[in-house]
Design an enzyme around this catalytic site. Structure first.
Site, PDB file in Angstrom:
ATOM      1  CG  HIS A 116      -1.745   1.191   1.733  1.00  0.00           C
ATOM      2  ND1 HIS A 116      -3.037   1.637   0.153  1.00  0.00           N
ATOM      3  CD2 HIS A 116      -2.074   1.859   1.892  1.00  0.00           C
ATOM      4  CE1 HIS A 116      -4.138   2.656   1.248  1.00  0.00           C
ATOM      5  NE2 HIS A 116      -2.754   3.306   1.934  1.00  0.00           N
ATOM      6  CG  ASP A 150     -11.655   4.191   6.301  1.00  0.00           C
ATOM      7  OD1 ASP A 150     -11.148   4.772   6.851  1.00  0.00           O
ATOM      8  OD2 ASP A 150     -11.344   3.819   4.810  1.00  0.00           O
ATOM      9  NE  ARG A 189      -9.596  11.556   9.087  1.00  0.00           N
ATOM     10  CZ  ARG A 189      -8.421  10.284   8.560  1.00  0.00           C
ATOM     11  NH1 ARG A 189      -8.935   9.281   7.521  1.00  0.00           N
ATOM     12  NH2 ARG A 189      -7.574  10.780   8.083  1.00  0.00           N
ATOM     13  CB  SER A 232      -8.032   5.775   7.463  1.00  0.00           C
ATOM     14  OG  SER A 232      -7.767   5.492   6.400  1.00  0.00           O
ATOM     15  CE  LYS A 262      -8.449   2.564   3.991  1.00  0.00           C
ATOM     16  NZ  LYS A 262      -8.891   3.847   2.855  1.00  0.00           N
TER      17      LYS A 262
HETATM   18  N1  URA Z   1      -5.720   6.924   2.570  1.00  0.00           N
HETATM   19  C1  URA Z   1      -6.762   6.423   3.360  1.00  0.00           C
HETATM   20  O1  URA Z   1      -6.693   5.176   3.230  1.00  0.00           O
HETATM   21  N2  URA Z   1      -7.735   6.963   4.383  1.00  0.00           N
HETATM   22  C2  URA Z   1      -6.593   8.017   5.273  1.00  0.00           C
HETATM   23  O2  URA Z   1      -6.878   8.746   5.944  1.00  0.00           O
HETATM   24  C3  URA Z   1      -5.190   9.042   4.186  1.00  0.00           C
HETATM   25  C4  URA Z   1      -5.169   8.352   2.948  1.00  0.00           C
END
Ligand code: URA
Length: 432
Positions: A82, A161, A168, A183, A187
Site C-alpha cells: 500500500h 472507514d 474527515r 484508516s 482496509k
Molecule cells: N489513505 C487512506 O486510505 N486513509 C487516510 O486516512 C489517508 C490516506
C-alpha cells in the site's frame, strides 16, 4: 454509554477503552451516532491524538464494521502493498506481477484516484477490457490459479472507514496520524494478506510533509499490523518530486511496462525493487534483503515479471497484447512542451502542483463521481538534480484540450530552478 461522554473524554485528552471506541464506530456505521458527533470526535482526536492502543482499537473496530476477506482458501503466503498516495506512483503495476512471478500470492484490492493522487484501478482501466470487479470467489480462484489478482475494493470492506473518511475530508481532519493509520490499516487487514509492505510518502506531494511525522505514521501502522499477527515493513520515500517521469493513467501504465522490460526510470525502478524485495523477504523466500533484490532483478531480466502482468490482464478480461505493444495505448490529441524559464539545476518539483495540473487535464478526479480521461497527463523531461538551460523542455503536456495555458503555468511554477545542484534521495528509512 453516550457518544457525548466519549467525545468529552477525548477532548480532555484521556485514553479511551476498547468498548468506548467500539460503541462509537458501531453507532456511526449503523447511523445511531450522527455526523456532527463524529466530526467533533475526529477534531478532538486531531488535537489530542491517540495512544497506540487506542489506534489499534479504532483500526479493529473499523475492520470489523464490514466484510473481512478470508483468504485461507489460497495456498501459501499472501502479500499486499500500500502506498499512502503520491504523484506518478505506479509501483503496484510492477511490484504485483514481479512478486507473483516468484510464486508468492499477490491478492490486492486497490482504490481509485482522488484529488492530485492517481489510483491503480484507473491506471489498469487504460487497458481495454480490464475488469476490476471480481466476485470474492473469482478473486480467490484467480489468485490460486495464476498467483495474482488486482481488483477494486468492495463497498462492504471497512464501511466505517469509508463513511469516516468522507467526513474527515470535509472537516479538515484527514491529516491526523492515528486517523490515517487506522484508516489504511483497517482496509489492509480486512483484505486478508499475511505480509504487508507500506510505502509512506514524505514531502510536498504527500500527507506527511516531514520525516518525523512520516516515521510516527510508519511506526504506528507497523505496530498495528504486528498486533494483528501480520509481517510488516514500512518504507519512507521521498515525494518532493513525482515518481518516475509519467503522470497520468495510460502514460503511467506504459512506463510500468517499460520498467518490466528493464527500461524504467532510475528512481521508479529503485523503489519497485526495494518494496518487492521486502515482500519477498517477508514471504520467507530468501534470507537476506540483498538476495531478495537479486531475485527480483532476475525476474525483470528474464521477462517473467512482464509475462505475469500479461497473465493478470488476460485473466481479468483485458487485451494482453497492449502489454507487448505499448503503441496501442490511446494517445492524447495534443502534446505541448513546457520550457525552462532560466538556467540552473532543478532543485525541487512540486509534486502536488504536478498532480493538480494532471487532474485539470482530466487525468484525475476532484470528486469520486467525475469521469477521467485515460490518455492525458504529463511527462517530465527533467528531474531533481538535472542541469537545464533556459528554453530546454522540462516537461510535456499530453492533452485533449486546445487551451492548456493554466497547466503550462502550473508546470512552470512547479519547477524550482536554482544555482546549486542538489542530490535527491528516494529511500529515506525502513521501519520493520
Ligand atoms: N489513505 C487512506 O486510505 N486513509 C487516510 O486516512 C489517508 C490516506
Amino acid at each position: 454509554m453516550r457518544a457525548v461522554d466519549i467525545i468529552m473524554k477525548k477532548r480532555n485528552g484521556e485514553e479511551l477503552n476498547e468498548s468506548e471506541i467500539n460503541f462509537l464506530i458501531d453507532g456511526f456505521t449503523k447511523g445511531s451516532i450522527e455526523n456532527y458527533q463524529m466530526s467533533a470526535f475526529t477534531m478532538a482526536v486531531y488535537f489530542k491524538g491517540m495512544t497506540d492502543l487506542e489506534s489499534t482499537y479504532l483500526t479493529k473496530a473499523m475492520l470489523n464494521s464490514g466484510d473481512v476477506l478470508d483468504l485461507s482458501r489460497i495456498d501459501g503466503i499472501k502479500v499486499d502493498k500500500h502506498s499512502t498516495g503520491g504523484v506518478g506512483d505506479k509501483t503496484s503495476l510492477v511490484i504485483a506481477p514481479l512478486v507473483a512471478s516468484l510464486g508468492i500470492k499477490f491478492a490486492k484490492m486497490s482504490g481509485r484516484g482522488l484529488g492530485h493522487t492517481g489510483g491503480t484501478l484507473d491506471k489498469l482501466e487504460s487497458i481495454p477490457g480490464y475488469n476490476i470487479n471480481l466476485s470474492e470467489e473469482k478473486f480467490i480462484d484467480q489468485v490460486n490459479s495464476i498467483g495474482i489478482a488486482l481488483v477494486g475494493q468492495t463497498a462492504l470492506l471497512a464501511p466505517a472507514d469509508k463513511k469516516l473518511y468522507a467526513l474527515r475530508d470535509v472537516t479538515a481532519t484527514v491529516d491526523s496520524i492515528p486517523l490515517i493509520a487506522s484508516s489504511i490499516m483497517s482496509k489492509k487487514l480486512a483484505s486478508g494478506a499475511d505480509a504487508i509492505c507500506l510505502d509512506v510518502k514524505v514531502g510536498s506531494g504527500a500527507f506527511m510533509k516531514n520525516v518525523e511525522d512520516a516515521t510516527r505514521l510508519a511506526n504506528l501502522m507497523v505496530e498495528i499490523g504486528k498486533n494483528c499477527g501480520k509481517k510488516m515493513t514500512a518504507i519512507l520515500t521521498n515525494m518532493d518530486e513525482p515518481l518516475g517521469f509519467a503522470v497520468g493513467n495510460s502514460l503511467e501504465v506504459v512506463e510500468a511496462i517499460n520498467t518490466l522490460n528493464g527500461n524504467g526510470p532510475k528512481d521508479f525502478m529503485e523503489l519497485c525493487l526495494e518494496l518487492s524485495a521486502y515482500l519477498v523477504l517477508d514471504a520467507g523466500v530468501c534470507e537476506t534483503i540483498e538476495e531478495a533484490k537479486a531475485l527480483c532483478i532476475k525476474q525483470i531480466e528474464n521477462k517473467e515479471a512482464l509475462a505475469s502482468l500479461a497473465k493478470l490482464v488476460e485473466a481479468q478480461g483485458g487485451d494482453a497484447s497492449f502489454v507487448y505493444d505499448v503503441s496501442k495505448f490511446a494517445k492524447a490529441k495534443y502534446t505541448i512542451d513546457v520550457k525552462a524559464l532560466k538556467d540552473g539545476y532543478v532543485g525541487f518539483i512540486n509534486a502536488l502542483e504536478i498532480g493538480n495540473a494532471a487532474m485539470l487535464l482530466g487525468a484525475g478526479r476532484a470528486r469520486l463521481t467525475d469521469n477521467i480521461d485515460h490518455s492525458v497527463g504529463i511527462v517530465l523531461n527533467k528531474k531533481v538534480g538535472s542541469l537545464v538551460k533556459k528554453g530546454d523542455v522540462i516537461a510535456t503536456i499530453h492533452s485533449n484540450k486546445e487551451d492548456n495555458s493554466k497547466e503550462i503555468d502550473m508546470l512552470s511554477n512547479a519547477y524550482c530552478i536554482q544555482n546549486d545542484k542538489v542530490e535527491s534521495k528516494l529511500i529515506l528509512k525502513v521501519v520493520k
